[in-house]
Design an enzyme around this catalytic site. Sequence first.
Site, PDB file in Angstrom:
ATOM      1  N   TYR A  20       0.879  -1.352  -0.062  1.00 48.51           N
ATOM      2  CA  TYR A  20       0.133   0.009   0.083  1.00 48.51           C
ATOM      3  C   TYR A  20       0.865   1.278   0.048  1.00 48.51           C
ATOM      4  O   TYR A  20       1.415   1.681   0.920  1.00 48.51           O
ATOM      5  CB  TYR A  20      -0.899   0.032   1.305  1.00 48.51           C
ATOM      6  CG  TYR A  20      -2.004   1.178   1.224  1.00 48.51           C
ATOM      7  CD1 TYR A  20      -2.510   1.565   0.061  1.00 48.51           C
ATOM      8  CD2 TYR A  20      -1.842   2.092   2.338  1.00 48.51           C
ATOM      9  CE1 TYR A  20      -3.247   2.837   0.178  1.00 48.51           C
ATOM     10  CE2 TYR A  20      -2.845   2.916   2.486  1.00 48.51           C
ATOM     11  CZ  TYR A  20      -3.403   3.445   1.210  1.00 48.51           C
ATOM     12  OH  TYR A  20      -4.445   4.695   1.363  1.00 48.51           O
ATOM     13  N   ASP A  61      -2.237  -1.419  -4.285  1.00 50.93           N
ATOM     14  CA  ASP A  61      -2.514  -0.053  -4.358  1.00 50.93           C
ATOM     15  C   ASP A  61      -1.158   0.618  -4.568  1.00 50.93           C
ATOM     16  O   ASP A  61      -0.779   1.034  -3.313  1.00 50.93           O
ATOM     17  CB  ASP A  61      -3.563   0.373  -3.622  1.00 50.93           C
ATOM     18  CG  ASP A  61      -3.863   1.603  -3.671  1.00 50.93           C
ATOM     19  OD1 ASP A  61      -3.538   2.389  -4.671  1.00 50.93           O
ATOM     20  OD2 ASP A  61      -4.942   2.248  -3.129  1.00 50.93           O
ATOM     21  N   HIS A 118     -12.509   1.010  -4.355  1.00 55.26           N
ATOM     22  CA  HIS A 118     -11.637   0.270  -5.642  1.00 55.26           C
ATOM     23  C   HIS A 118     -12.495  -1.115  -5.872  1.00 55.26           C
ATOM     24  O   HIS A 118     -13.368  -1.335  -5.090  1.00 55.26           O
ATOM     25  CB  HIS A 118     -10.195  -0.283  -4.891  1.00 55.26           C
ATOM     26  CG  HIS A 118      -9.391   0.880  -4.509  1.00 55.26           C
ATOM     27  ND1 HIS A 118      -8.273   1.079  -5.214  1.00 55.26           N
ATOM     28  CD2 HIS A 118      -9.557   1.829  -3.592  1.00 55.26           C
ATOM     29  CE1 HIS A 118      -7.536   2.015  -4.576  1.00 55.26           C
ATOM     30  NE2 HIS A 118      -8.252   2.572  -3.578  1.00 55.26           N
TER      31      HIS A 118
END
Length: 305
Positions: free
Chosen positions: A121, A180, A283
């Site tokens: 992340y 991500d 998402h």
Amino acid sequence: MGSSVADSFTVATFNVNGIRAARRRGFDRWLRTRSVDVVALQELRCPAADVGTFPGYSAAVDVGSVAGRNGVAVLTRVPAAAVRTWVTHPPRARGLAEFATQGRYIEVDLADRPVTVACLYLPKGGLPAHLQRPGSMREQPDGGAKYERKRRFLAAFAREVHRNRLAALSVGREFVLTGDLNIAHTRHDVTNWRAARTMDGFLPVDREWFSSILGTRRLVDVVRQVHGDRPGPLTWWSWAGQSFAKDVGWRVDHQLATPGLARLASAVVVGKEPSPAERLSDHAPLVVTYSAMPCSPVPIAEHRA
């Protein structure tokens, strides 16, 4: 001992934007019906005690030390042969120490395939100071502090992921970086790419960094390879307005694999829900199918007690 052949397998990456909220919206149903082999999750956003269990999966988790923020996990059908976080295995690249306890990176060696799956992340950034205009931004101007934080992370992480990729290859494992990354790489990864050129995540410096970690002998953007040089697929849409309904979004969720694994990628699916009311997160899960691969026994040394 000779090699065997493992069946094809699926790897998903999904920023759940809070695992507790995602579960209330139907994450467990998605997990049960989609039956993915490996699931990388970002933004758990809860204490370890609240992550819960996932029937049919073993979970490797790092929630981090920032209350209500970040947190990553990798779910596997078979318990991982080894798990590494930046707490148990501090990053070696200079510049990552400030991020090590934030729950941003976890890496597992699959027990049933010669593959290492990393889940990232990446910190969201901001605009550089000279592009910040009071009154025209959603957030208060910060003098470029978040922009500089992201630059520090990117510079250090490029070195770290290079080392981790080589470490996996040195013991006969392919490597895939999922997660991500808060960066859209090409104009096909953003609906309104011209306007996005002055936005965090699509700044020229962001895209240049992304290009720098790719290469035919380094990491391959699996989604772009399979999908082709055309618009999409998108994986993130703002909660606000009609972005989701009109499919105005970005692809900031990625799977970047070593060339040997990338060659086995055969299909890409983005699990965008049918309607805004059915969304699990801002998402959508990104699922890649990899074809059958030669599978050698996992060395004993890679297992943890």
